[in-house]
Structure formats: structure tokens, C-alpha cells
Design a protein around this motif. Structure first.
Motif, PDB file in Angstrom:
ATOM      1  N   CYS A 303      69.925  44.504  32.437  1.00  7.11           N
ATOM      2  CA  CYS A 303      70.100  45.956  32.395  1.00  7.11           C
ATOM      3  C   CYS A 303      68.766  46.651  32.646  1.00  7.11           C
ATOM      4  N   CYS A 304      68.838  47.860  33.199  1.00  6.93           N
ATOM      5  CA  CYS A 304      67.604  48.613  33.444  1.00  6.93           C
ATOM      6  C   CYS A 304      67.171  49.401  32.218  1.00  6.93           C
ATOM      7  N   ALA A 305      68.103  49.665  31.289  1.00  6.40           N
ATOM      8  CA  ALA A 305      67.804  50.405  30.069  1.00  6.40           C
ATOM      9  C   ALA A 305      68.974  50.216  29.114  1.00  6.40           C
ATOM     10  N   VAL A 306      68.751  50.549  27.835  1.00  7.23           N
ATOM     11  CA  VAL A 306      69.813  50.401  26.840  1.00  7.23           C
ATOM     12  C   VAL A 306      69.884  51.640  25.957  1.00  7.23           C
ATOM     13  N   CYS A 323      63.518  46.422  27.990  1.00  2.29           N
ATOM     14  CA  CYS A 323      64.379  47.554  28.344  1.00  2.29           C
ATOM     15  C   CYS A 323      63.885  48.851  27.703  1.00  2.29           C
ATOM     16  N   PRO A 324      63.643  49.897  28.493  1.00  2.00           N
ATOM     17  CA  PRO A 324      63.495  51.227  27.895  1.00  2.00           C
ATOM     18  C   PRO A 324      64.731  51.504  27.040  1.00  2.00           C
ATOM     19  N   THR A 325      64.519  52.182  25.912  1.00  2.00           N
ATOM     20  CA  THR A 325      65.567  52.273  24.896  1.00  2.00           C
ATOM     21  C   THR A 325      65.770  53.691  24.403  1.00  2.00           C
ATOM     22  N   THR A 326      67.027  54.106  24.307  1.00  2.00           N
ATOM     23  CA  THR A 326      67.400  55.334  23.611  1.00  2.00           C
ATOM     24  C   THR A 326      68.197  54.952  22.381  1.00  2.00           C
ATOM     25  N   GLY A 345      56.359  54.897  23.215  1.00  2.00           N
ATOM     26  CA  GLY A 345      56.516  55.375  24.588  1.00  2.00           C
ATOM     27  C   GLY A 345      57.498  54.590  25.424  1.00  2.00           C
ATOM     28  N   VAL A 346      58.377  53.813  24.759  1.00  2.00           N
ATOM     29  CA  VAL A 346      59.341  53.010  25.511  1.00  2.00           C
ATOM     30  C   VAL A 346      60.742  53.627  25.467  1.00  2.00           C
ATOM     31  N   GLY A 347      60.828  54.852  25.015  1.00  2.00           N
ATOM     32  CA  GLY A 347      62.090  55.566  24.991  1.00  2.00           C
ATOM     33  C   GLY A 347      61.883  56.986  24.527  1.00  2.00           C
ATOM     34  N   PRO A 348      62.912  57.839  24.705  1.00  2.00           N
ATOM     35  CA  PRO A 348      62.806  59.227  24.268  1.00  2.00           C
ATOM     36  C   PRO A 348      62.957  59.341  22.757  1.00  2.00           C
ATOM     37  N   ALA A 349      62.794  60.541  22.235  1.00  2.00           N
ATOM     38  CA  ALA A 349      63.046  60.775  20.816  1.00  2.00           C
ATOM     39  C   ALA A 349      64.490  60.418  20.502  1.00  2.00           C
ATOM     40  N   PRO A 350      64.746  59.846  19.322  1.00  2.00           N
ATOM     41  CA  PRO A 350      66.123  59.462  18.980  1.00  2.00           C
ATOM     42  C   PRO A 350      67.058  60.668  18.973  1.00  2.00           C
ATOM     43  N   ILE A 351      68.323  60.407  19.295  1.00  2.00           N
ATOM     44  CA  ILE A 351      69.344  61.447  19.308  1.00  2.00           C
ATOM     45  C   ILE A 351      70.352  61.124  18.212  1.00  2.00           C
ATOM     46  N   PRO A 352      70.303  61.766  17.061  1.00  2.00           N
ATOM     47  CA  PRO A 352      71.309  61.491  16.028  1.00  2.00           C
ATOM     48  C   PRO A 352      72.713  61.655  16.595  1.00  2.00           C
ATOM     49  N   ARG A 366      67.286  59.883  32.053  1.00  2.00           N
ATOM     50  CA  ARG A 366      66.259  60.174  33.068  1.00  2.00           C
ATOM     51  C   ARG A 366      64.871  59.792  32.557  1.00  2.00           C
ATOM     52  N   PHE A 367      64.636  59.999  31.267  1.00  2.00           N
ATOM     53  CA  PHE A 367      63.355  59.606  30.681  1.00  2.00           C
ATOM     54  C   PHE A 367      63.163  58.098  30.812  1.00  2.00           C
ATOM     55  N   MET A 368      64.197  57.331  30.477  1.00  2.00           N
ATOM     56  CA  MET A 368      64.082  55.868  30.508  1.00  2.00           C
ATOM     57  C   MET A 368      63.874  55.330  31.918  1.00  2.00           C
ATOM     58  N   LEU A 369      64.347  56.048  32.922  1.00  2.00           N
ATOM     59  CA  LEU A 369      64.270  55.564  34.297  1.00  2.00           C
ATOM     60  C   LEU A 369      62.909  55.794  34.940  1.00  2.00           C
ATOM     61  N   GLN A 370      61.994  56.453  34.242  1.00  2.00           N
ATOM     62  CA  GLN A 370      60.655  56.671  34.783  1.00  2.00           C
ATOM     63  C   GLN A 370      59.898  55.338  34.870  1.00  2.00           C
ATOM     64  N   PRO A 371      59.209  55.079  35.956  1.00  2.00           N
ATOM     65  CA  PRO A 371      58.495  53.803  36.127  1.00  2.00           C
ATOM     66  C   PRO A 371      57.487  53.522  35.023  1.00  2.00           C
ATOM     67  N   GLU A 372      56.784  54.557  34.551  1.00  2.00           N
ATOM     68  CA  GLU A 372      55.779  54.315  33.519  1.00  2.00           C
ATOM     69  C   GLU A 372      56.413  53.900  32.192  1.00  2.00           C
TER      70      GLU A 372
END
Length: 429
Positions: A303-306, A323-326, A345-352, A366-372
Motif C-alpha cells: 500500500c502507498c499509505a494507510v 507507510c505514511p499514516t492517518t 512527520g509521517v502523517g497528518p494530525a489525527p482525525i477523531p 493528499r498530505f500522505m501522498l507528498q514525496p517528503e
């Protein structure tokens, strides 16, 4: 092998685990490492994990059901080999409150706590069950509050156990939390110190050894339709919330599907216990609905992200896979891991879960799909894979053993019966 390992005799060890699949799996890695050393290990947990435990080559005993049956199962010789079993040490996780300290006290065996979630008082961060404390002065106090509340709820049950089964004096103090607190016990935490370092106020009784993984994916045979779907396009985003209940599965499903559509991504939607996408119809070709158990160590690397609930085990699997993670936290320690993912820095702020929306999830994707972000996730994965958590856990267990007292271990004949009986009574109350 460390020097302390070379001087430790072969022991019979009882492991007691209360929790979900993500709680049980790390203990399997530890159990196997203990067995490799030569220890005899029994793992008691919920009946639904019988197959999981046995498939790892570890003796299983059920935690639940009729107490009389459990006592027989846990005190009789091995039903297959006929070998006797007398525990000389206990390993338990904090949710296994049911008399672990009292039984160890009565039987004169050492008790060692293992866990995947911070449970030792610290001024570095609040207790995972009280995550919204904003002032550092309240962090340490939050752990004390949780211990007091648990003690108030359990003291009647524990004192009955002490009096009726263990011939110990009752403990009547309302603030005497030693029977539920782990502050005075050797404790081993099974996460990477590179993800969450050891706080400065945790003393020598506490070790952080790294993640303890069980590679279930090696023997996994995926459904052919999943394999074919994976081959038809780019790596997908995984979305699943494990055992977490969903108040409105249809609404959550619509949010997930719309967010994938907005971002133009392929997605694997795991139905889990909450029934995500159970009633979805006419799903687009870029969506795969996963309705069977699929080991994360097989799936996540593809997977590209989770996107998930933030359980400790699922979080660890995502980090190991790079995997970048949300994280969409529901309760407990999930908010903590969500905050750590964001800080690394491997994922965005958590979303309750209460704030999950098409807009917030699309933004997170979109945040997770950034190359950095992917680059940072790969760096974390490399550091996590460098840890041999199970081997370090073995060292930690051996290092904290009171070796001169282990000669008394032959007195222990019914420890598993006591533990299982009381856990069952507590769970039924």
C-alpha cells in the motif's frame, strides 16, 4: 546472548494477556523467543485467539468461560504430551488486572509487566486514557487517577480472592493502589524507542525494547481476486478500523469512498468489526472491499499509505511497512499514537472519528501522498526494522529476574487456575 541470559535457568512461564488481536500478537513473538532460549511457555488469552496462538507454536489456554473448566485446563498436564506444568514466573499486560500481583505474592513467583502502551507514571505525556490534559503538571497525576479509579472498581473482587483463595490479608485502603499499579514492577514496553523514547523519569525498572513482530504474512495465501486487483493498478491506500465499532457504518463508508474519489486513489476498504462498507453496492473498480482476515505484514507493504484507528499493533505494522499514516482515533491510546505519527512527520494530525468528513479525510490523503512524507516514513521503517524487539525483551525479562528466589518455583502448582478463575469472574462482573 547477554551475560545475564547465560546464568538464567530454564523456567516454566505463564503469560496472561487481555485485549485485542493487536495486544496478543507481540506476546507471541516474545513467547517464541522465550521458547528458543529453552523456557516452557503457556499463553492464556481469549478463546477467539486460540488458532492464532497455536499457529505460532505456543501452548494456548482459554481466558473465559466456566471457571471450573478453566481451572482444570490450566492446572492439568498438557493434554497432548501429558507433561506437567508448574509456573515459576508470570508475564502479564496491565489490562490483566485480575489478581496478578496477589497471586504472585501468594505463590512467591516473580511478576513482570509487558505492554504496547505507556502505563508507567511520567511527566512527559498524560495517561492514554486521559489524553486531553493540557498542562504538564497534570500528566503524572493522570496515571495516579486511573490507578485509583481501577482500584476502587476492583478492590472488592481482589480482597475476596486474597481471603478465599490465597489466604492473604485484605487490603482496605482506598488509596492503596499497589495491586493494580505497575510502578513498582519490572516493566518492558514493546515499541521502538526511535518512535517514542524512554521518558527521563522512568527509572531502571522500565525498559523499551522495540517492536515485537510476528511475521504472519509468510504463510498467508491471499484470495486470487485480491491478487488480481492489486496487479491492475498503482499501490492503493488502505482504510480500516479494526475492532472499533461504528455508530453509522453507511455514513463512514460514504466518507471513505468519496475521499478516495476526490483524491483519485485506489483503495482497499477493510470491513472489520464495525461493518465498514458492508452494505456498499456498485463500488467503483478502484475500490476493493476486504472481508476476510489479511495479515498487515503482508498487505501494508503493498500500500502507498494507510488510514486506521491507531491501535498500537496496527500503528507498528504501518511504520514497519514505511507507510505514511492517518490515524482516526476512537478511544484509549489511539490519540497518543496519532499525535506521535504527526510529530514524526509521517502523517497528518489525527482525525477523531467524530470529526471524520470527506474534506478532512481527503486533506489527510493528499498530505500522505507528498514525496517528503513518504521519505520520512521510509526512514522510520528502516530504524524500526533494525530493532530486534523480541530478543531485547528476553534480555529484559532475564535481567529483572530475582534469580536467588527461583528455587522456590516448585511450590507453584495452581497459578494458572487462580489467574484464569479470577479473570473470568472479573470479566463476568
Amino acid at each position: 546472548m547477554s551475560d545475564c541470559n547465560q546464568s538464567v535457568p530454564k523456567l516454566s512461564i505463564a503469560i496472561l494477556v487481555v485485549g485485542t488481536r493487536g495486544d496478543v500478537q507481540p506476546f507471541l513473538a516474545v513467547a517464541r523467543k522465550l521458547q528458543e532460549y529453552g523456557h516452557c511457555v503457556r499463553l492464556a488469552t481469549h478463546s477467539e485467539f486460540s488458532g492464532l496462538v497455536k499457529s505460532a507454536g505456543v501452548d494456548f489456554y482459554p481466558l473465559g468461560g466456566d471457571p471450573r473448566v478453566i481451572v482444570e485446563a490450566c492446572t492439568h498436564p498438557d493434554p497432548i504430551t501429558g507433561d506437567s506444568f508448574r509456573a515459576q514466573a508470570i508475564i502479564a499486560n496491565p489490562p490483566a488486572y485480575a489478581g496478578r500481583v496477589d497471586v504472585a505474592e501468594a505463590l512467591g513467583v516473580p511478576l513482570h509487566i509487558f505492554f504496547t502502551v505507556p502505563w508507567t507514571p511520567t511527566c512527559a505525556f498524560p495517561h492514554p486514557f486521559i489524553p486531553h490534559i493540557s498542562h504538564r503538571a497534570g500528566y503524572w497525576l493522570s496515571y495516579v487517577i486511573v490507578d485509583i479509579l481501577i482500584w476502587w472498581g476492583l478492590r472488592g473482587h481482589l480482597n475476596k480472592l486474597r481471603k478465599n483463595k490465597l489466604n492473604l490479608s485484605p487490603i482496605n485502603g482506598l488509596l492503596d493502589t499497589n495491586q493494580v499499579s505497575i510502578s513498582h514492577l519490572p516493566t518492558t514496553y514493546m515499541w521502538s524507542p526511535r518512535v517514542l523514547p524512554k521518558p527521563n523519569d522512568w527509572g531502571p525498572l522500565v525498559d523499551i525494547v522495540g517492536y515485537c513482530f510476528v511475521d504472519l504474512g509468510i504463510k498467508y495465501e491471499p484470495p486470487q481476486e485480491l491478487v488480481e486487483w492489486m496487479q491492475k493498478g498503482v499501490a492503493p491506500i488502505y482504510i480500516g478500523f479494526g475492532s472499533m465499532p461504528l455508530k453509522n457504518p453507511e455514513n463512514t463508508t460514504n466518507i471513505v469512498l468519496e475521499a478516495l474519489k476526490n483524491t483519485g486513489q485506489r483503495g482497499i476498504v477493510d470491513r472489520g468489526w464495525g461493518g465498514l462498507a458492508t452494505h456498499a453496492q456498485d463500488v467503483a473498480e478502484n475500490i476493493f472491499l476486504l472481508s476476510t482476515d489479511c495479515p498487515h505484514d503482508w498487505l501494508f507493504p503493498q500500500c502507498c499509505a494507510v488510514v486506521h484507528h491507531g491501535g498500537a499493533g496496527t500503528t507498528a505494522a504501518g511504520l514497519k511497512a514505511g507507510c505514511p499514516t492517518t490515524i482516526v482515533p476512537f478511544c484509549g491510546d489511539q490519540s497518543l499514537w496519532g499525535a506521535i505519527i504527526y510529530e514524526r512527520g509521517v502523517g497528518p494530525a489525527p482525525i477523531p472519528i467524530a470529526h471524520l468528513s470527506v474534506e478532512s479525510l481527503s486533506k489527510a490523503m493528499r498530505f500522505m501522498l507528498q514525496p517528503e512524507v513518504k521519505s520520512r516514513a521510509v526512514d522510520v521503517a528502516i530504524s524500526v526494522r533494525d530493532d530486534d524487539g523480541a530478543a531485547a525483551a528476553l534480555d529484559s525479562f532475564h535481567r529483572h529476574l530475582p534469580l536467588p528466589n527461583l528455587e522456590q518455583g516448585d511450590q507453584v502448582q495452581t497459578i494458572f487456575g487462580y489467574l484464569a478463575r479470577f479473570c473470568c469472574l472479573f470479566c463476568a462482573s
